[in-house]
Design a protein around this motif. Structure first.
Motif, PDB file in Angstrom:
ATOM      1  N   VAL A 151      -5.311  -7.328  13.233  1.00 55.80           N
ATOM      2  CA  VAL A 151      -5.071  -6.216  12.304  1.00 55.80           C
ATOM      3  C   VAL A 151      -3.786  -5.489  12.679  1.00 55.80           C
ATOM      4  O   VAL A 151      -3.308  -4.641  11.939  1.00 55.80           O
ATOM      5  CB  VAL A 151      -6.235  -5.199  12.297  1.00 55.80           C
ATOM      6  CG1 VAL A 151      -7.526  -5.857  11.857  1.00 55.80           C
ATOM      7  CG2 VAL A 151      -6.396  -4.520  13.655  1.00 55.80           C
ATOM      8  N   PRO A 174       1.525  -3.659   6.026  1.00 56.55           N
ATOM      9  CA  PRO A 174       1.641  -2.211   6.204  1.00 56.55           C
ATOM     10  C   PRO A 174       1.793  -1.843   7.677  1.00 56.55           C
ATOM     11  O   PRO A 174       1.298  -2.560   8.544  1.00 56.55           O
ATOM     12  CB  PRO A 174       0.311  -1.687   5.654  1.00 56.55           C
ATOM     13  CG  PRO A 174      -0.630  -2.832   5.743  1.00 56.55           C
ATOM     14  CD  PRO A 174       0.189  -4.064   5.584  1.00 56.55           C
ATOM     15  N   PRO A 175       2.500  -0.761   7.946  1.00 49.83           N
ATOM     16  CA  PRO A 175       2.633  -0.322   9.338  1.00 49.83           C
ATOM     17  C   PRO A 175       1.280   0.111   9.898  1.00 49.83           C
ATOM     18  O   PRO A 175       0.371   0.484   9.155  1.00 49.83           O
ATOM     19  CB  PRO A 175       3.597   0.865   9.256  1.00 49.83           C
ATOM     20  CG  PRO A 175       3.512   1.341   7.844  1.00 49.83           C
ATOM     21  CD  PRO A 175       3.155   0.160   7.008  1.00 49.83           C
ATOM     22  N   LEU A 176       1.165   0.050  11.202  1.00 49.59           N
ATOM     23  CA  LEU A 176      -0.072   0.403  11.882  1.00 49.59           C
ATOM     24  C   LEU A 176      -0.347   1.904  11.749  1.00 49.59           C
ATOM     25  O   LEU A 176       0.534   2.723  11.992  1.00 49.59           O
ATOM     26  CB  LEU A 176       0.068   0.019  13.357  1.00 49.59           C
ATOM     27  CG  LEU A 176      -1.174   0.086  14.223  1.00 49.59           C
ATOM     28  CD1 LEU A 176      -2.211  -0.900  13.712  1.00 49.59           C
ATOM     29  CD2 LEU A 176      -0.789  -0.242  15.664  1.00 49.59           C
ATOM     30  N   ALA A 177      -1.571   2.243  11.356  1.00 40.67           N
ATOM     31  CA  ALA A 177      -1.965   3.663  11.332  1.00 40.67           C
ATOM     32  C   ALA A 177      -2.757   3.955  12.599  1.00 40.67           C
ATOM     33  O   ALA A 177      -3.773   3.332  12.849  1.00 40.67           O
ATOM     34  CB  ALA A 177      -2.806   3.951  10.088  1.00 40.67           C
ATOM     35  N   GLY A 178      -2.295   4.894  13.392  1.00 38.24           N
ATOM     36  CA  GLY A 178      -2.975   5.191  14.657  1.00 38.24           C
ATOM     37  C   GLY A 178      -2.262   4.516  15.813  1.00 38.24           C
ATOM     38  O   GLY A 178      -1.460   3.610  15.620  1.00 38.24           O
ATOM     39  N   PRO A 179      -2.546   4.948  17.032  1.00 39.18           N
ATOM     40  CA  PRO A 179      -1.813   4.443  18.192  1.00 39.18           C
ATOM     41  C   PRO A 179      -2.111   2.972  18.500  1.00 39.18           C
ATOM     42  O   PRO A 179      -3.258   2.536  18.435  1.00 39.18           O
ATOM     43  CB  PRO A 179      -2.322   5.324  19.347  1.00 39.18           C
ATOM     44  CG  PRO A 179      -3.123   6.406  18.733  1.00 39.18           C
ATOM     45  CD  PRO A 179      -3.533   5.976  17.378  1.00 39.18           C
ATOM     46  N   SER A 193       0.862  -1.171   0.000  1.00 41.51           N
ATOM     47  CA  SER A 193       0.000   0.000   0.000  1.00 41.51           C
ATOM     48  C   SER A 193       0.900   1.223   0.000  1.00 41.51           C
ATOM     49  O   SER A 193       1.663   1.432   0.935  1.00 41.51           O
ATOM     50  CB  SER A 193      -0.883  -0.024   1.257  1.00 41.51           C
ATOM     51  OG  SER A 193      -1.664   1.143   1.337  1.00 41.51           O
ATOM     52  N   ALA A 194       0.841   2.010  -1.074  1.00 39.04           N
ATOM     53  CA  ALA A 194       1.746   3.160  -1.212  1.00 39.04           C
ATOM     54  C   ALA A 194       0.945   4.399  -1.597  1.00 39.04           C
ATOM     55  O   ALA A 194      -0.150   4.286  -2.155  1.00 39.04           O
ATOM     56  CB  ALA A 194       2.790   2.872  -2.290  1.00 39.04           C
TER      57      ALA A 194
END
Lengths: 492, 309
Positions: B306, B278-283, B243-244
């Motif tokens: 997730v 993909p890296p985690l979005a959000g804390p 995802s880019a």
């Protein structure tokens, strides 16, 4: 212009806020003139366009300009044991920004910078206080726009659009705000700053962006918003169809959708509002129509022309007396002026109005409209309807004169019956105004205890102490599962 | 139709770990589920389709192919576009949350879910959202459920938004055509795919508009000789999924990731070589709390998450 009814303002008592250590802390974090404690301002920021008075008032009003300042306001509020309420332009119609108790009110109207426009990726970062229409005007350079277009778009802010997941006439095809927000920088209720969502299409983790949009300020405060930009369509056709009955107009709406046409906008106005609008702005609306449909088609030229011809054919087949197709941009603007002037035009009928917002299945529009007229008649009230017919989003306006004794009781009783009629037809409580304070008490008519409990859990995860915009959206006791019901099989 | 919501809830029950199974077409997303966990399946079947509403109510265990066939009879479709629609279920596609290669034109999967009835960790049927295309009644749990991999609740029945099928649909293959120029110039492209050398474009809409946009493709490709109409998209490499940011795709070169097909304008890249999630979005802590409030004992789809390690 008619006034949306407001309860009389109770004169606020004298404030002792200036001496409050909370205020001193806030004045250290923000320029002192952006921390307000004057009685008049506390009273003004205690209301929004709903006119609802919850008996609360702002303890202090803050006007931050940066993310760091918003975070400082939240941290100061929390440190002094105060809840906080975020507020944009105050155009909300459900009381979402009205303080309950004495919270810190954090106003985003000075956060008006458009930070970055990337026309290639079709995304822009904006501060929450940017006005909806200002953003779209700014984007004209690149032939782009922000799709959600609430009727208040000249005055409402992007942050407010995010909080209410706002719609507008053009959301029929393009979707509401949630579909046009890709990422958000937010201050969470603990005062920390984070980004939810991302500019790439599949960020890892739960869709916290999606959970945040439409949460009416109960999960935190958005401080930067990455909005998706939509190219302006190369072709646009706007039509006004004139009907001798509401039934024929509604049947045309269903026929258009069933024919595989999703117009950019599909609006209906009934007889009384059509005549009032014509008297008010002279847009060339048929003064004797029982209902008119305003239909807009846009996109690539051949599809627009084919669909416009089909809409004309369907309207005529369903009894339209005439269909006027705007010949140029000026005529198109005039037709829209009629629709957009509706709320002002009602003053030609009566001085005050109460605007409702429910959604019903498109196929049941006629039946619910008929009930709306019956309800108003039974309560001896005038009702006019101007609404987003394409997505079943009703906007009945109850018209009255507040000087008539007892009229408000009838207005509220009729409103409650309209909500009930919409729910009975399989509809929902709100299409674009939100729940706020106005419809909190109706939530248990749409959702059962387990459903409300699930929503309360989301809130608990974001805001365990209930500090962000308390007492909104969810009725008291929504998070009741763990208190009132032990799990099956549990040993108690 | 098979099964009922209450029957599914009873099967899930209030305790002990369960794994929900759809068509197993995206089984490895979020990690393999713990072994020896009882498997449950959501009920199947189309409950109600009213074409004039542009919505359909369907049980989560229904295959995408079955739903698509029913909608096609009325000239409609859903933006659920998995690689294997004969096996993939509606609930599975929503729970995984990945959009198909037509996302550019049809929008992401996450926007199409209007109402969900799911079985909670307590074994109860819970409703989120509502059946109308427009609705802001309460918090938007539907968005949270899409892509949650069944870790917050198990989808049982959903209402999804449908749209008319396009009157015309045409895949073009253009060697050497700049996909980013096509992205800028085409308004009716539902998909633009690129492997570093060849571009594939799906044009959808009124036949005359599709013809006009085909001419744009020819012009960008430098002549009709470079453009051919093809039956469909190229095979997608299945080794990984990146995802880019859409603009970052410009940096891709033929042979990267041992071969790729990129979704131009969207940012998804299908790769031959495996890629990290993909890296985690959000804390991370907020993710933990959300999981904890919806599934306090961690019984829903244990092993799957997730949140990447």
């Amino acid at each position: 212009m008619a006034q949306r009814y407001r309860e009389p303002v109770t004169p606020p008592g004298p404030s002792t806020a200036a001496a409050d250590p909370l205020v001193a802390d806030l004045r250290r974090a923000l320029a002192p003139d952006r921390v307000r404690t004057e009685d008049l301002e506390l009273a003004l920021y205690g209301r929004d366009a709903s006119g609802i008075d919850a008996g609360g008032r702002a303890a202090v009003v803050c006007l931050p300009e940066t993310t760091e300042e918003v975070a400082a306001c939240v941290r100061a509020a929390r440190a002094h044991g105060r809840p906080f309420v975020a507020r944009g332009a105050g155009t909300g119609l459900a009381g979402g920004a009205v303080p309950v108790g004495e919270p810190v009110v954090i106003v985003t109207t000075r956060m008006t910078r458009i930070l970055e426009v990337d026309p290639d990726e079709r995304v822009a970062w904006v501060q929450p206080g940017v006005l909806n229409l200002d953003l779209t005007r700014h984007l004209a350079t690149w032939d782009l726009h922000f799709a959600p277009d609430p009727s208040s778009q000249q005055a409402c802010t992007i942050g407010g659009n995010v909080a209410n997941n706002s719609g507008g006439p053009h959301c029929l095809r393009d979707g509401v705000t949630s579909a046009h927000v890709v990422a958000l920088e937010v201050v969470l209720p603990d005062g920390s700053v984070t980004v939810l969502g991302a500019l790439d299409p599949e960020p890892g983790g739960y869709d916290l962006r999606g959970a945040f949009v439409g949460s009416e300020g109960c999960l935190g405060i958005a401080t930067r918003v990455a909005v998706r930009l939509t190219p302006n369509p190369p072709a646009v056709r706007t039509l006004l169809a004139d009907f001798a009955s509401v039934e024929d107009a509604a049947a045309t709406v269903s026929a258009v959708i069933a024919a595989g046409i999703v117009p950019a906008a599909l609006e209906m106005m009934d007889a009384r509002i059509t005549a009032a609008v014509e008297d008010y702005v002279g847009a060339g609306y048929p003064r004797d129509a029982a209902a008119v449909l305003l239909v807009e088609l846009d996109g690539l030229p051949a599809g627009v022309e084919a669909h416009a011809a089909e809409v004309v054919r369907l309207a005529t087949a369903h009894g339209a007396r005439a269909v006027r197709v705007a010949a140029d941009d000026a005529e198109r603007a005039l037709l829209w002026k009629g629709r957009k002037s509706a709320f002002g035009a009602v003053a030609r009928i009566l001085p005050d109005y109460y605007l409702h917002d429910t959604v019903v299945p498109r196929t049941r529009l006629v039946e619910v409209l008929r009930r709306v007229y019956q309800i108003a008649e039974r309560h001896d009230l005038v009702v006019v309807n101007v609404f987003h017919a394409g997505d079943g989003n009703l906007h009945p306006l109850l018209l009255f004169d507040r000087r008539v004794p007892g009229v408000m009781d009838r207005v509220h009783a009729a409103g409650e019956e309209i909500v009930a009629a919409s729910l009975e037809a399989g509809g929902v409580l709100s299409g674009e105004h939100g729940i706020g304070l106005e419809k909190k008490a109706y939530m248990d008519r749409l959702f059962g205890p387990d459903d409300l409990d699930a929503q309360a859990r989301l809130r608990e995860a974001f805001d365990p102490d209930g500090a962000a915009n308390p007492d909104k959206v969810l009725p008291a006791g929504a998070r009741c599962g763990d208190l009132q019901r032990a799990p099956e099989g549990a040993w108690i | 139709m098979t099964g009922t919501l209450d029957g599914f809830a009873a099967e899930v029950g209030p305790a002990e770990p369960v794994t929900v199974v759809g068509g197993r077409t995206q089984w490895s997303v979020g990690g393999a589920p713990a072994e020896d966990v009882r498997e449950v399946r959501a009920p199947a079947g189309i409950v109600a389709h009213e074409p004039a509403e542009l919505t359909v109510r369907v049980r989560a265990g229904t295959t995408v192919a079955e739903l698509d066939a029913a909608l096609a009879e009325h000239g409609q479709m859903v933006p659920l576009d998995p690689p294997d629609p004969e096996r993939a279920t509606v609930g599975g596609v929503l729970a995984v949350g990945r959009s198909g290669i037509r996302r550019l034109g049809r929008g992401p999967v996450r926007d199409c879910l209007l109402e969900a009835r799911y079985v909670s960790a307590e074994g109860r049927v819970v409703k989120a959202g509502g059946p109308t295309v427009k609705n802001v009644s309460g918090f938007d749990l539907c968005r949270l459920l899409v892509g949650s991999l069944g870790t917050l609740g198990l989808l049982a029945e959903v209402v999804v938004r449908v749209s008319p099928r396009p009157a015309a649909s045409r895949w073009l293959q253009a060697a050497g055509a700049d996909p980013f120029a096509l992205r800028r110039r085409l308004l009716g492209a539902s998909s633009i795919l690129w492997d570093g050398a060849t571009t594939w474009v799906l044009l959808e809409g009124h036949p005359a508009d599709v013809d006009a946009e085909s001419a744009v493709v020819t012009s960008v490709a430098g002549g009709a000789a470079a453009v051919a109409e093809v039956a469909g998209p190229p095979p997608l490499p299945a080794g990984g999924r990146l995802s880019a940011r859409p603009s970052a795709l410009r940096d891709l070169r033929t042979g990267d990731h041992a071969g790729f097909v990129a979704e131009v304008g969207v940012g998804v890249v299908h790769t031959t070589a495996p890629v990290p999630p993909p890296p985690l979005a959000g804390p991370r802590e907020l993710h933990r709390r959300i999981k904890a409030v919806f599934d306090p004992t961690g019984r829903l789809n244990p092993g799957r998450s997730v949140v990447t390690a």
